[in-house]
Scaffold this active site. Sequence first.
Site, PDB file in Angstrom:
ATOM      1  N   PHE A 293      -6.584   4.278   1.819  1.00 51.71           N
ATOM      2  CA  PHE A 293      -5.559   3.297   2.166  1.00 51.71           C
ATOM      3  C   PHE A 293      -4.342   3.525   1.279  1.00 51.71           C
ATOM      4  O   PHE A 293      -4.484   3.677   0.056  1.00 51.71           O
ATOM      5  CB  PHE A 293      -6.099   1.881   1.967  1.00 51.71           C
ATOM      6  CG  PHE A 293      -5.211   0.829   2.562  1.00 51.71           C
ATOM      7  CD1 PHE A 293      -5.032   0.738   3.936  1.00 51.71           C
ATOM      8  CD2 PHE A 293      -4.537  -0.062   1.751  1.00 51.71           C
ATOM      9  CE1 PHE A 293      -4.196  -0.223   4.486  1.00 51.71           C
ATOM     10  CE2 PHE A 293      -3.703  -1.027   2.299  1.00 51.71           C
ATOM     11  CZ  PHE A 293      -3.528  -1.117   3.673  1.00 51.71           C
TER      12      PHE A 293
ATOM     13  N   TYR B 137     -10.960 -11.165   2.849  1.00 56.25           N
ATOM     14  CA  TYR B 137     -10.388 -11.757   4.059  1.00 56.25           C
ATOM     15  C   TYR B 137     -10.688 -10.966   5.323  1.00 56.25           C
ATOM     16  O   TYR B 137     -10.319 -11.386   6.417  1.00 56.25           O
ATOM     17  CB  TYR B 137      -8.873 -11.934   3.905  1.00 56.25           C
ATOM     18  CG  TYR B 137      -8.113 -10.704   3.502  1.00 56.25           C
ATOM     19  CD1 TYR B 137      -7.772  -9.726   4.423  1.00 56.25           C
ATOM     20  CD2 TYR B 137      -7.733 -10.515   2.172  1.00 56.25           C
ATOM     21  CE1 TYR B 137      -7.079  -8.594   4.044  1.00 56.25           C
ATOM     22  CE2 TYR B 137      -7.040  -9.383   1.782  1.00 56.25           C
ATOM     23  CZ  TYR B 137      -6.711  -8.426   2.720  1.00 56.25           C
ATOM     24  OH  TYR B 137      -6.026  -7.300   2.339  1.00 56.25           O
ATOM     25  N   LYS B 138     -11.364  -9.838   5.201  1.00 62.47           N
ATOM     26  CA  LYS B 138     -11.746  -9.066   6.380  1.00 62.47           C
ATOM     27  C   LYS B 138     -13.134  -9.527   6.845  1.00 62.47           C
ATOM     28  O   LYS B 138     -13.288 -10.607   7.395  1.00 62.47           O
ATOM     29  CB  LYS B 138     -11.705  -7.574   6.063  1.00 62.47           C
ATOM     30  CG  LYS B 138     -10.323  -7.059   5.647  1.00 62.47           C
ATOM     31  CD  LYS B 138     -10.347  -5.568   5.378  1.00 62.47           C
ATOM     32  CE  LYS B 138      -9.063  -5.071   4.732  1.00 62.47           C
ATOM     33  NZ  LYS B 138      -7.892  -5.182   5.599  1.00 62.47           N
TER      34      LYS B 138
ATOM     35  N   ASP C 123     -13.652   1.579  -3.277  1.00 61.93           N
ATOM     36  CA  ASP C 123     -12.968   0.479  -2.597  1.00 61.93           C
ATOM     37  C   ASP C 123     -13.819   0.092  -1.392  1.00 61.93           C
ATOM     38  O   ASP C 123     -14.036   0.911  -0.486  1.00 61.93           O
ATOM     39  CB  ASP C 123     -11.568   0.930  -2.166  1.00 61.93           C
ATOM     40  CG  ASP C 123     -10.747  -0.203  -1.550  1.00 61.93           C
ATOM     41  OD1 ASP C 123     -11.340  -1.154  -1.013  1.00 61.93           O
ATOM     42  OD2 ASP C 123      -9.502  -0.113  -1.587  1.00 61.93           O
TER      43      ASP C 123
ATOM     44  N   ARG D 196      -7.611   0.303  17.166  1.00 64.85           N
ATOM     45  CA  ARG D 196      -8.718   0.035  16.242  1.00 64.85           C
ATOM     46  C   ARG D 196      -9.444  -1.244  16.643  1.00 64.85           C
ATOM     47  O   ARG D 196      -8.812  -2.283  16.896  1.00 64.85           O
ATOM     48  CB  ARG D 196      -8.156  -0.082  14.824  1.00 64.85           C
ATOM     49  CG  ARG D 196      -9.198  -0.110  13.738  1.00 64.85           C
ATOM     50  CD  ARG D 196      -8.551  -0.087  12.369  1.00 64.85           C
ATOM     51  NE  ARG D 196      -7.891  -1.350  12.049  1.00 64.85           N
ATOM     52  CZ  ARG D 196      -7.640  -1.786  10.820  1.00 64.85           C
ATOM     53  NH1 ARG D 196      -7.978  -1.029   9.783  1.00 64.85           N
ATOM     54  NH2 ARG D 196      -7.038  -2.922  10.604  1.00 64.85           N
TER      55      ARG D 196
END
Length: 397
Positions: free
Chosen positions: A113, A209-210, A184, A356
């Site tokens: 990322f 939050y995912k 990560d 996605r």
Amino acid sequence: MTDFSATHAKFHIPDGVIYLDGNSLGPLPVAAPERMQKMMTAEWGQSLIGGWNEHGWMAMPRSLGDRIGRLIGAEPGHTVLGDTLSIKVFQALAAAIRMRPDRRVILSDTGNFPSDLYIAEGLVDLLGDGYTLKTVAPEEVEGAIDDTVAAILITEVDYRTGRRHDMARLTRAAHDAGALAIWDLAHSAGALPVRVAAEGADFAVGCTYKYLNSGPGGPAFIYVAPRHAEQAKPALAGWLGHDRPFDFDLRYTPGAGIERMRVGTPPVLQMAALEAALDVWDGVDMDDLRARALELGDRFIAGVEAACPDLVLATPRDHASRGSQVSFRHPDAYAIMQALIARGVVGDFRAPDILRFGITPLYIGEAEIDAAGDTLAAILREGAWDDPAFRTRKAVT
């Protein structure tokens, strides 16, 4: 055996929506508004500043950290919550580099990322003295680990394609070369079984939050292996990471173990939402979750490939190499996704050409998977995406 019909009922999904974007922002847990209201009125409203002591707010980063720790295979007492993921990446990376003072290379991959790479670039610029960030293709990471590498910084699941790195293998390779391994888990925690302790991770970080459904801007977490807990020194040392924060000592003394990885005042309201979200996980077996996610992912891939020949699968077919998302490539992916969202199927777009879809069994089943595939096929068959309104880029994609 996990009852996924029961977990489905614990989330609010708007009528007419099939939500396949929990890998970007999880949906609202049904219990979260009441829990946050209690925090605001009965705790903050009535206790005011006394809430820190009366309601245990100050201890929440550790108690919630342990609940997340269970989901990532961490030893109790070695995961703490707070701040943002970027801050936690910086802390872990800075601590790891300091533990390998004779080495100057941070190794990552081009599928990582971008924010993680930005943090690493900023740190090496700050340090100077020959420090460098080296990036290689994801499949070349293992071969690039040598005795110049201080630490590898790897996101376990690629945010675009869903490609999954082998944590145990790469961590072992890092250790064999004398390097440390930082993982990560932004697209792993709550998506699949993670075993940071068993697989030897030195540090791990992630957001909530995912797949953990704490809400937009939810706090991040950091794990430090017990063998490093008293040696790791975060360059970003905040007052709540001090051994005695309320002595207000002008000289920093690191707190014991994972406590030193705390920085600023914890986000109490956001932690209330996370607390409600984590309650859902109490009845979830991570191996059941993984098996169901792979089953649904395979079903989605088969359906889309049969009906949408213009889409190219970007996600590995091999289960061991796949996270909990399915991605397809198309030159007009952005417009296609906007058309899909307009019909109630919510996924997202990642540049330059990725559609996605998050596969989250807690609230997604076969009916949603099939309907999403049918809707996608209809949009492509009709050319419904080829509309100027769907081509106009929004601020958040």
